[in-house]
Each structure stands twice: as structure tokens, then as C-alpha cells.
Design a protein around this motif. Structure first.
Motif, PDB file in Angstrom:
ATOM      1  N   GLN A  28     -47.910-144.822  70.264  1.00 60.67           N
ATOM      2  CA  GLN A  28     -48.980-144.921  71.241  1.00 60.67           C
ATOM      3  C   GLN A  28     -48.479-145.069  72.673  1.00 60.67           C
ATOM      4  O   GLN A  28     -49.227-144.856  73.632  1.00 60.67           O
ATOM      5  N   ASN A  29     -47.201-145.408  72.816  1.00 59.41           N
ATOM      6  CA  ASN A  29     -46.610-145.533  74.149  1.00 59.41           C
ATOM      7  C   ASN A  29     -45.836-144.281  74.567  1.00 59.41           C
ATOM      8  O   ASN A  29     -45.224-144.259  75.639  1.00 59.41           O
ATOM      9  N   GLY A  30     -45.850-143.264  73.695  1.00 58.27           N
ATOM     10  CA  GLY A  30     -45.099-142.061  73.986  1.00 58.27           C
ATOM     11  C   GLY A  30     -43.628-142.165  73.661  1.00 58.27           C
ATOM     12  O   GLY A  30     -42.843-141.274  73.991  1.00 58.27           O
ATOM     13  N   ALA A  31     -43.244-143.243  72.994  1.00 61.49           N
ATOM     14  CA  ALA A  31     -41.843-143.451  72.644  1.00 61.49           C
ATOM     15  C   ALA A  31     -41.530-142.802  71.299  1.00 61.49           C
ATOM     16  O   ALA A  31     -42.391-142.762  70.402  1.00 61.49           O
ATOM     17  N   PRO A  32     -40.317-142.289  71.116  1.00 59.38           N
ATOM     18  CA  PRO A  32     -39.948-141.695  69.827  1.00 59.38           C
ATOM     19  C   PRO A  32     -40.024-142.723  68.708  1.00 59.38           C
ATOM     20  O   PRO A  32     -39.674-143.888  68.886  1.00 59.38           O
ATOM     21  N   VAL A  33     -40.494-142.291  67.541  1.00 63.94           N
ATOM     22  CA  VAL A  33     -40.578-143.168  66.388  1.00 63.94           C
ATOM     23  C   VAL A  33     -40.284-142.343  65.138  1.00 63.94           C
ATOM     24  O   VAL A  33     -40.669-141.175  65.049  1.00 63.94           O
ATOM     25  N   GLU A  34     -39.577-142.939  64.209  1.00 59.56           N
ATOM     26  CA  GLU A  34     -39.291-142.277  62.941  1.00 59.56           C
ATOM     27  C   GLU A  34     -40.058-142.972  61.827  1.00 59.56           C
ATOM     28  O   GLU A  34     -40.096-144.199  61.754  1.00 59.56           O
ATOM     29  N   THR A  35     -40.690-142.197  60.977  1.00 59.36           N
ATOM     30  CA  THR A  35     -41.428-142.746  59.846  1.00 59.36           C
ATOM     31  C   THR A  35     -41.151-141.888  58.631  1.00 59.36           C
ATOM     32  O   THR A  35     -40.572-140.805  58.737  1.00 59.36           O
ATOM     33  N   ARG A  36     -41.559-142.372  57.476  1.00 53.95           N
ATOM     34  CA  ARG A  36     -41.395-141.596  56.251  1.00 53.95           C
ATOM     35  C   ARG A  36     -42.761-141.130  55.765  1.00 53.95           C
ATOM     36  O   ARG A  36     -43.761-141.846  55.900  1.00 53.95           O
ATOM     37  N   VAL A  37     -42.809-139.930  55.235  1.00 50.06           N
ATOM     38  CA  VAL A  37     -44.047-139.368  54.700  1.00 50.06           C
ATOM     39  C   VAL A  37     -43.798-138.913  53.264  1.00 50.06           C
ATOM     40  O   VAL A  37     -42.701-138.479  52.913  1.00 50.06           O
ATOM     41  N   VAL A  38     -44.836-139.038  52.421  1.00 48.67           N
ATOM     42  CA  VAL A  38     -44.688-138.656  51.015  1.00 48.67           C
ATOM     43  C   VAL A  38     -44.707-137.142  50.875  1.00 48.67           C
ATOM     44  O   VAL A  38     -45.304-136.427  51.685  1.00 48.67           O
ATOM     45  N   THR A  39     -44.053-136.653  49.852  1.00 50.27           N
ATOM     46  CA  THR A  39     -44.080-135.228  49.552  1.00 50.27           C
ATOM     47  C   THR A  39     -45.386-134.870  48.860  1.00 50.27           C
ATOM     48  O   THR A  39     -46.074-135.731  48.300  1.00 50.27           O
ATOM     49  N   GLU A  40     -45.726-133.605  48.886  1.00 47.11           N
ATOM     50  CA  GLU A  40     -46.911-133.101  48.195  1.00 47.11           C
ATOM     51  C   GLU A  40     -46.600-131.675  47.784  1.00 47.11           C
ATOM     52  O   GLU A  40     -46.295-130.830  48.628  1.00 47.11           O
ATOM     53  N   ARG A  41     -46.647-131.417  46.488  1.00 48.34           N
ATOM     54  CA  ARG A  41     -46.289-130.084  46.008  1.00 48.34           C
ATOM     55  C   ARG A  41     -47.227-129.680  44.866  1.00 48.34           C
ATOM     56  O   ARG A  41     -47.786-130.544  44.166  1.00 48.34           O
ATOM     57  N   PRO A  42     -47.424-128.380  44.667  1.00 53.17           N
ATOM     58  CA  PRO A  42     -48.316-127.926  43.598  1.00 53.17           C
ATOM     59  C   PRO A  42     -47.647-128.008  42.232  1.00 53.17           C
ATOM     60  O   PRO A  42     -46.430-127.856  42.110  1.00 53.17           O
ATOM     61  N   LEU A  43     -48.448-128.249  41.223  1.00 51.30           N
ATOM     62  CA  LEU A  43     -47.997-128.218  39.839  1.00 51.30           C
ATOM     63  C   LEU A  43     -49.068-127.495  39.030  1.00 51.30           C
ATOM     64  O   LEU A  43     -50.205-127.959  38.948  1.00 51.30           O
ATOM     65  N   THR A  44     -48.714-126.353  38.450  1.00 51.16           N
ATOM     66  CA  THR A  44     -49.666-125.580  37.650  1.00 51.16           C
ATOM     67  C   THR A  44     -49.497-125.946  36.183  1.00 51.16           C
ATOM     68  O   THR A  44     -48.392-125.910  35.645  1.00 51.16           O
ATOM     69  N   ALA A  84     -44.295-129.529  22.279  1.00 52.22           N
ATOM     70  CA  ALA A  84     -43.357-129.446  23.406  1.00 52.22           C
ATOM     71  C   ALA A  84     -44.109-129.617  24.718  1.00 52.22           C
ATOM     72  O   ALA A  84     -45.303-129.285  24.814  1.00 52.22           O
ATOM     73  N   VAL A  85     -43.406-130.163  25.698  1.00 50.94           N
ATOM     74  CA  VAL A  85     -43.887-130.172  27.079  1.00 50.94           C
ATOM     75  C   VAL A  85     -42.752-129.589  27.915  1.00 50.94           C
ATOM     76  O   VAL A  85     -41.718-130.232  28.108  1.00 50.94           O
ATOM     77  N   ASP A  86     -42.935-128.366  28.369  1.00 51.47           N
ATOM     78  CA  ASP A  86     -41.888-127.646  29.091  1.00 51.47           C
ATOM     79  C   ASP A  86     -42.202-127.628  30.585  1.00 51.47           C
ATOM     80  O   ASP A  86     -43.300-127.216  30.983  1.00 51.47           O
ATOM     81  N   TYR A  87     -41.218-128.033  31.390  1.00 55.82           N
ATOM     82  CA  TYR A  87     -41.407-128.072  32.838  1.00 55.82           C
ATOM     83  C   TYR A  87     -40.364-127.204  33.514  1.00 55.82           C
ATOM     84  O   TYR A  87     -39.159-127.347  33.244  1.00 55.82           O
ATOM     85  N   ASP A  88     -40.823-126.308  34.386  1.00 57.77           N
ATOM     86  CA  ASP A  88     -39.924-125.466  35.167  1.00 57.77           C
ATOM     87  C   ASP A  88     -40.069-125.879  36.632  1.00 57.77           C
ATOM     88  O   ASP A  88     -41.095-125.592  37.262  1.00 57.77           O
ATOM     89  N   GLU A  89     -39.063-126.575  37.142  1.00 54.37           N
ATOM     90  CA  GLU A  89     -39.142-127.101  38.503  1.00 54.37           C
ATOM     91  C   GLU A  89     -39.189-125.985  39.535  1.00 54.37           C
ATOM     92  O   GLU A  89     -39.896-126.090  40.541  1.00 54.37           O
ATOM     93  N   ASP A  90     -38.464-124.902  39.316  1.00 48.53           N
ATOM     94  CA  ASP A  90     -38.451-123.798  40.275  1.00 48.53           C
ATOM     95  C   ASP A  90     -39.803-123.104  40.361  1.00 48.53           C
ATOM     96  O   ASP A  90     -40.274-122.767  41.450  1.00 48.53           O
ATOM     97  N   LEU A  91     -40.441-122.898  39.210  1.00 47.21           N
ATOM     98  CA  LEU A  91     -41.750-122.239  39.187  1.00 47.21           C
ATOM     99  C   LEU A  91     -42.895-123.221  39.438  1.00 47.21           C
ATOM    100  O   LEU A  91     -44.027-122.797  39.649  1.00 47.21           O
ATOM    101  N   GLU A  92     -42.601-124.518  39.396  1.00 47.63           N
ATOM    102  CA  GLU A  92     -43.606-125.574  39.562  1.00 47.63           C
ATOM    103  C   GLU A  92     -44.711-125.416  38.521  1.00 47.63           C
ATOM    104  O   GLU A  92     -45.900-125.440  38.826  1.00 47.63           O
TER     105      GLU A  92
END
Length: 297
Positions: A28-44, A84-92
Motif C-alpha cells: 500500500q506504500n508502493g514498496a516492493p513486497v514478496e509473497t507466496r501464492v498457491v498453485t492452481e492447475r486442471p485435473l481431468t 486401478a487409479v492411474d495418474y499422468d502428471e504430464d497430461l494432467e
């Protein structure tokens, strides 16, 4: 960052670099600030050969999320054999394979849009099944357990405390948290716990379900479909959520922070064994989403 690990299962790991990232902006003062944000990705998600849905998620435990989603949508029965529960991380993509053949093309045309995060949805026959559920049994909730649970959960390491913008759900037994899941949508966090219960063959009859999110119709429907008799939240209620809880005999407790709470359904399960005047209120340092000041109640 190093966290002391709690005695119960916490997922996701707040230190996992895949689940949040550092972003630089200005304050709010115009000063640089670093924060962390959560990821969000699709899963079909596929059930056998049929595509069911694409969900936005932080990406951890895709197997549990897939199983829990299918269970809570009545697409998977508790007695189904999952081969089975098969997960392909590359194809999401995650594929749940069952011994029983499944076909939900017609069912998926009947949808009910709920008040869940990211436009939560339940399918038509879930409501028909919901009406057949009546949560009986001998489950109780002691107020001493509730005070202990809120403290343990609020002081546990979490991605929320690291990056915010995320919901948490916890499965508990008496005053012991068993497993804690988080995600960008509270319905995803619920489904992960449902998947964990299915995989571990957990009896829901004496369990307590805790959430940081609102007690909406969707939260009530999913908790009842999981056959968990007690639902607790840091946040408030919706009218339909209360109506459905009363219909199913679900104990519904909201605004639970420290020694304070409000019960709008199933109060007969509550055992008042703790004097509020002799117990501690919630420490402001550990307040999370849904917390309010004393005067707001």
C-alpha cells in the motif's frame, strides 16, 4: 522454512515448492513486497473410459481427489472394487478403473449448481440418495473435544498459513484430528478426505468433520453422503444448509472458534462438559479464514 510436524496427517506439505510460488509486487506504500501464492492447475477425471469432469486443484493427492469426487457424486459405490487409479502428471489426467462397468452419460445431464467454490456441482440422483439417509447412532461431541480440536487444527502447519487463498477440511475422532486436507475449493478438500476414508476403510459413524468454509448445502450434502454425523465450521451457515442438516439428522455447528460456537441442528449430540468461562478463547495469531471479532457474534 521448517515446521514442527503434528501428530496427525497434514496434506499438502506447506514446504512443497510445487504447491506455492514466490511472487513480487508492491504494498500500500508502493514498496516492493514478496509473497507466496498457491498453485492452481486442471485435473481431468475419467471413470473407466468416460470423461467426467475437469477440476481446478492445487495438484496434490489426485488419486484421493478422484475417488472422493466419484463417491460423493454417487458415481462410485462404497462396495465397488477399484482395480486401478492411474495418474499422468504430464497430461494432467487421472483415470479410476472399476471392476463394475459404469455409464453415467444420462446421469451427468442432470446437474444442480451449488454454492461451492468454483461453481460446485452435484448430480441429480445424489439428492434422491440424500433423502434416504438418516444419521443415527451413538455419536457425541463433547465441548472439551471441540475446544481441543480447534486449537490443534489452527496451530498445525498448513499451506493456508504459508500462502493463503485456500480451504482446509479435517476428519477427526473425539479430540484427535486424523487427516487434514487443503485445496483452492473446499469441495476438493472434502473429496480428498472422502477418498482417504474409502482407501483406508474408515468407519464414519463416530467421526467429526471440520471445515474452514461456509456451511452451505454442498458441504452438508457431501458430509451426509459420507455418513459422518457431525459437521463443524469456523464460518457461518446458509438457510438451505441448515434445512438439509435437520432433514438428515446431521449435527451442524458453525462459528466455532476457541470456546465459542453456534449449533443449528442436531444439538442433542452435544455434551457440555467444558465451562466456557474457564477455557481459553482463540489466540488471534492463529485465526484463519472465517474468523471474526467477538462483537460479530
Amino acid at each position: 522454512m521448517t515446521h514442527a510436524r503434528p501428530e496427525f496427517i497434514v496434506a499438502p506439505d506447506p514446504d512443497d515448492p510445487r504447491l506455492s510460488s514466490a511472487v513480487t509486487g508492491i504494498d500500500q506504500n508502493g514498496a516492493p513486497v514478496e509473497t507466496r501464492v498457491v498453485t492452481e492447475r486442471p485435473l481431468t477425471l475419467y471413470l473407466n473410459a468416460q470423461e467426467v469432469v475437469t477440476m481446478m486443484t492445487i495438484g496434490d493427492h489426485p488419486d484421493l481427489l478422484a475417488l472422493g469426487y466419484l463417491l460423493n457424486q454417487n458415481m462410485l459405490r462404497p462396495d465397488d472394487v477399484v482395480t486401478a487409479v492411474d495418474y499422468d502428471e504430464d497430461l494432467e489426467v487421472v483415470v479410476v478403473r472399476t471392476e463394475r462397468s459404469t455409464d453415467y452419460e444420462e446421469k451427468m445431464k442432470k446437474r444442480v449448481r451449488t454454492s461451492g467454490c468454483a461453481q460446485g456441482t452435484v448430480f441429480g440422483d445424489v439428492m434422491a440418495s440424500f433423502e434416504d439417509v438418516s444419521l443415527g447412532g451413538d455419536a457425541v461431541l463433547r465441548t472439551s473435544w471441540l475446544a481441543s480440536l480447534t486449537k490443534k487444527i489452527n496451530t498445525a502447519p498448513s499451506l493456508y498459513l504459508t500462502a493463503g487463498a485456500i480451504h482446509g477440511c479435517v476428519l477427526c475422532e473425539e479430540d484427535r484430528p486424523l487427516v487434514y486436507m487443503e485445496d483452492v475449493g473446499r469441495h476438493n478438500a472434502v473429496d480428498k478426505i472422502a477418498g482417504w476414508m474409502f482407501r483406508e476403510k474408515v468407519d464414519p459413524a463416530n467421526k467429526i468433520f471440520y471445515t474452514t468454509g461456509r456451511l452451505t448445502s454442498e458441504m452438508v450434502i457431501k458430509t451426509v453422503m459420507m455418513r459422518v454425523p457431525i459437521l463443524v465450521s469456523r464460518s457461518g451457515f446458509t438457510a438451505w444448509g441448515v434445512e438439509l442438516a435437520r432433514q438428515a439428522g446431521l449435527t451442524l455447528i458453525g462459528r466455532a472458534r476457541g470456546r465459542r460456537f453456534v449449533a443449528l441442528s442436531g444439538a442433542d449430540r452435544i455434551v457440555f462438559d467444558l465451562d466456557p468461562a474457564e477455557s481459553d478463547d482463540e489466540d488471534a495469531r492463529h485465526r484463519r479464514k472465517g474468523a471474526r471479532e467477538e462483537g460479530d457474534l
